[in-house]
Structures are given as structure tokens and as C-alpha cells.
Design a protein around this motif. Sequence first.
Motif, mmCIF file in Angstrom:
data_model
loop_
_atom_site.group_PDB
_atom_site.id
_atom_site.type_symbol
_atom_site.label_atom_id
_atom_site.label_comp_id
_atom_site.label_asym_id
_atom_site.label_seq_id
_atom_site.Cartn_x
_atom_site.Cartn_y
_atom_site.Cartn_z
ATOM 1 N N VAL A 19 0.838 -1.206 0.000
ATOM 2 C CA VAL A 19 0.000 0.000 0.000
ATOM 3 C C VAL A 19 0.872 1.256 0.000
ATOM 4 C CG1 VAL A 19 -1.657 1.356 1.340
ATOM 5 C CG2 VAL A 19 -1.991 -1.117 1.068
ATOM 6 N N GLY A 22 2.893 1.131 -3.479
ATOM 7 C CA GLY A 22 2.060 1.258 -4.670
ATOM 8 C C GLY A 22 1.180 2.487 -4.652
ATOM 9 N N GLN A 23 0.365 2.620 -3.604
ATOM 10 C CA GLN A 23 -0.604 3.714 -3.588
ATOM 11 C C GLN A 23 0.042 5.050 -3.245
ATOM 12 O OE1 GLN A 23 -4.136 2.846 -4.262
ATOM 13 N NE2 GLN A 23 -3.703 4.911 -4.984
ATOM 14 N N LEU A 24 0.938 5.042 -2.263
ATOM 15 C CA LEU A 24 1.561 6.306 -1.863
ATOM 16 C C LEU A 24 2.833 6.589 -2.657
ATOM 17 C CD1 LEU A 24 1.152 6.183 2.028
ATOM 18 C CD2 LEU A 24 -0.450 6.973 0.284
ATOM 19 N N MET A 73 -0.803 11.764 0.145
ATOM 20 C CA MET A 73 -2.044 11.484 -0.575
ATOM 21 C C MET A 73 -2.616 12.743 -1.216
ATOM 22 S SD MET A 73 -3.689 8.689 2.075
ATOM 23 C CE MET A 73 -4.914 7.915 1.031
ATOM 24 N N ILE A 96 -7.972 0.777 2.561
ATOM 25 C CA ILE A 96 -7.222 -0.014 1.578
ATOM 26 C C ILE A 96 -6.556 -1.214 2.256
ATOM 27 C CG2 ILE A 96 -5.386 0.012 -0.129
ATOM 28 C CD1 ILE A 96 -5.864 3.044 -0.423
ATOM 29 N N ALA B 11 -8.920 12.458 -0.206
ATOM 30 C CA ALA B 11 -7.519 12.128 -0.468
ATOM 31 C C ALA B 11 -7.401 11.200 -1.676
ATOM 32 C CB ALA B 11 -6.906 11.475 0.768
ATOM 33 N N MET B 12 -8.272 10.199 -1.755
ATOM 34 C CA MET B 12 -8.220 9.292 -2.904
ATOM 35 C C MET B 12 -8.620 10.020 -4.179
ATOM 36 S SD MET B 12 -7.570 6.487 -4.369
ATOM 37 C CE MET B 12 -7.000 5.548 -2.957
ATOM 38 N N MET B 14 -8.094 13.056 -4.845
ATOM 39 C CA MET B 14 -6.946 13.883 -5.221
ATOM 40 C C MET B 14 -5.870 13.039 -5.901
ATOM 41 S SD MET B 14 -5.864 16.975 -5.234
ATOM 42 C CE MET B 14 -6.719 17.913 -3.965
ATOM 43 N N MET B 15 -5.618 11.838 -5.377
ATOM 44 C CA MET B 15 -4.593 10.982 -5.998
ATOM 45 C C MET B 15 -5.007 10.580 -7.413
ATOM 46 S SD MET B 15 -3.018 8.525 -3.029
ATOM 47 C CE MET B 15 -4.555 8.060 -2.290
ATOM 48 N N ARG B 18 -4.705 13.548 -9.824
ATOM 49 C CA ARG B 18 -3.331 13.835 -10.273
ATOM 50 C C ARG B 18 -2.937 12.916 -11.431
ATOM 51 N NH1 ARG B 18 -1.929 14.301 -4.738
ATOM 52 N NH2 ARG B 18 -0.870 12.287 -4.743
ATOM 53 N N SER B 83 -11.133 -1.063 -2.897
ATOM 54 C CA SER B 83 -10.378 -2.044 -2.116
ATOM 55 C C SER B 83 -11.201 -3.313 -1.899
ATOM 56 C CB SER B 83 -9.962 -1.447 -0.768
ATOM 57 O OG SER B 83 -11.087 -1.017 -0.052
ATOM 58 N N LYS B 104 -7.438 -1.200 -5.276
ATOM 59 C CA LYS B 104 -6.521 -0.414 -4.461
ATOM 60 C C LYS B 104 -5.694 -1.388 -3.603
ATOM 61 C CE LYS B 104 -10.081 3.172 -3.814
ATOM 62 N NZ LYS B 104 -10.970 3.830 -2.815
ATOM 63 N N PRO B 105 -4.403 -1.232 -3.458
ATOM 64 C CA PRO B 105 -3.603 -0.129 -3.984
ATOM 65 C C PRO B 105 -3.298 -0.312 -5.468
ATOM 66 C CG PRO B 105 -2.162 -1.660 -2.836
ATOM 67 C CD PRO B 105 -3.567 -2.165 -2.654
ATOM 68 N N PHE B 106 -3.180 0.816 -6.158
ATOM 69 C CA PHE B 106 -2.829 0.761 -7.574
ATOM 70 C C PHE B 106 -1.756 1.814 -7.854
ATOM 71 C CE2 PHE B 106 -6.390 3.648 -7.012
ATOM 72 C CZ PHE B 106 -5.946 4.799 -7.614
ATOM 73 N N THR B 107 -0.981 1.557 -8.883
ATOM 74 C CA THR B 107 0.027 2.529 -9.305
ATOM 75 C C THR B 107 -0.560 3.375 -10.439
ATOM 76 O OG1 THR B 107 0.906 1.032 -10.963
ATOM 77 C CG2 THR B 107 1.897 0.922 -8.752
#
Lengths: 156, 129
Positions: A19, A22-24, A73, A96, B11-12, B14-15, B18, B83, B104-107
Motif C-alpha cells: 500500500v 504502490g498507492q503512496l 495522498m 485499503i 484524499a483518494m 486527489m490521488m 493527479r 479495495s 486499491k492499492p494501484f500505481t
Amino acid sequence: VSDNTLPQTAVVESIVTDVFAGQLGVLDPPQRADAAAADGPEVVATISVRGMWEGAVTLGCTSACARTVAGLMFGAAAAQLSNDDVADATGELVNIVGGNVKSVMPGPSRLSLPLVSLDGGTAPEPSGPVLTLPMRWRGQILTVEVTSAPIGRAPS
Amino acid sequence: MKALIVDDSRAMRMMIKRILTELGFDTAEAGDGREALESLRTGDLPDVALVDVSMPVMDGLQLVSALRSNPDTRRITIMMVTSESEPAQIVRALANGAHEYLMKPFTPEAMAGKLAVLGLLPAEPVEAW
């Protein structure tokens, strides 16, 4: 695994690492720590699972740690974030992690919405076995707890 | 290309914003299914909606059903971003009319790859972030 059991510690560790990486997008994800934090967490985020497997996943850390996560985030300086931003980000983080923990336990089951306390609140009182995983990240301790609750007694 | 991001976490959102902005999308946001439907009533229709499953007020599966049952919105491409990993959830989302499912999580690369599969990006590999 079977009902009322816990995931393996290494699996939870891998989930948290994935997490963060990958996510951060961090290159220095948390590593397992030898010892728990000396003080109780300032920020506590919990998500519950109900269904074939019942339990909860809780993340606890310092305010500084939670603010750093929120900064990553939101893509903003940690000092610019409101408490609501920090709560939102920490809640999404436990969502997550919790979703991925749920995926390695017996299903079907459903995730609750996350609950976040920024003022040193405590995790729900466990009614079953508990896995405690302290992890070190950027000089801070982030503690992950997975609680397996008997059916019908999952934290709400 | 226009994208609607539906997730109860700012927050998600926003990610995801981007990533999509980097890929050239114009984005709009909604915090739950009901907000998403309201924004679609008053704004331009997006090419793609990226939808979380677990949300208050109206969850992602309910939103997918609502989008599919409305002739004005049934052509919007829908990608679940969640998720929730249970096969039954994935099958239900796809049966309701979602086109793709991103865990999630994903790149950023994973999201770009899914969008490319949906024909919303050039099929060429996306350079590393």
C-alpha cells in the motif's frame, strides 16, 4: 485460514508495504519493527469486516506520521493540511489495508466505512485473537492490529 | 477526455485526479453516488466514471445500476476503483454494467493500463511516473 482466525503476520506486513509503495509511491515503505511504540497512538483508524470472517483492522500512529501520509495522498505540505484532511487520508489508508486483509480471509464479507480518531482514541476492545504488527516508517512507529471477533461480535 | 471521479475520500479523489490530469483528462469529482448523479444532471457527461464501491448515501454498485438504467448516461464507460476484492463483488459490478475493475492499492501505471484497455488512452506503454 478458517473462521475466527487471523491472517499471517507476513501477509499483513506485505499488504502494508504494498500500500505504501504502490498507492503512496514511497521508495521507503514501512519495515517490521522489533518493538511497539512506547506511547499509545495519537491517531487511530479502524475498519470492520462483517460476514464469513468477522473482525477489524486498526492502524495507530503519531499525528506526525498521519500528517505525513496525508501529505503524500493530497500532494501537499503536511503543515497545510487540516485535521479533516488527515482524518480523511488515514481513513482511506485503513480502508485499503482492511480491504486487502479481508481478501485473504474467508468470504463473503463486507467492509464498514472507516472510523478515525485524531485525539488518542483507543482501538475497539478486542473480543477475540489479535495480531499486532509494529512497523517503523521514517523514524515513527505505525502499528497495525488485526482483530478476529467471534461471529456476531465484530466491532461496529 | 472527461472523467468523473466518485469516491468518498477526498484524499483518494486527489490521488486519482493527479494521475488523470497527467494523462490529459479534464476531471470532475463527487463524494458519493447521489452527488455523482446530481453532477451529471447539471454538467457535461464524462467519457469515463471511476467509481469506488463502498460509499455512504449511495454506494458504487447502486450508482452503476442508476447510470446504466438512464438512457442519458448508459454509454458512460465505468471503471470501479476499490479495495473490495471479492470475486462476488467484482462479478456483481460487472453484471451491473461496469467495464473494468481496478484494485486499491494501484500505481499510476496500472490505472493508465486499464484506461488504455478501455480505449481511453493510446495503447502505447505509459512511461514510468
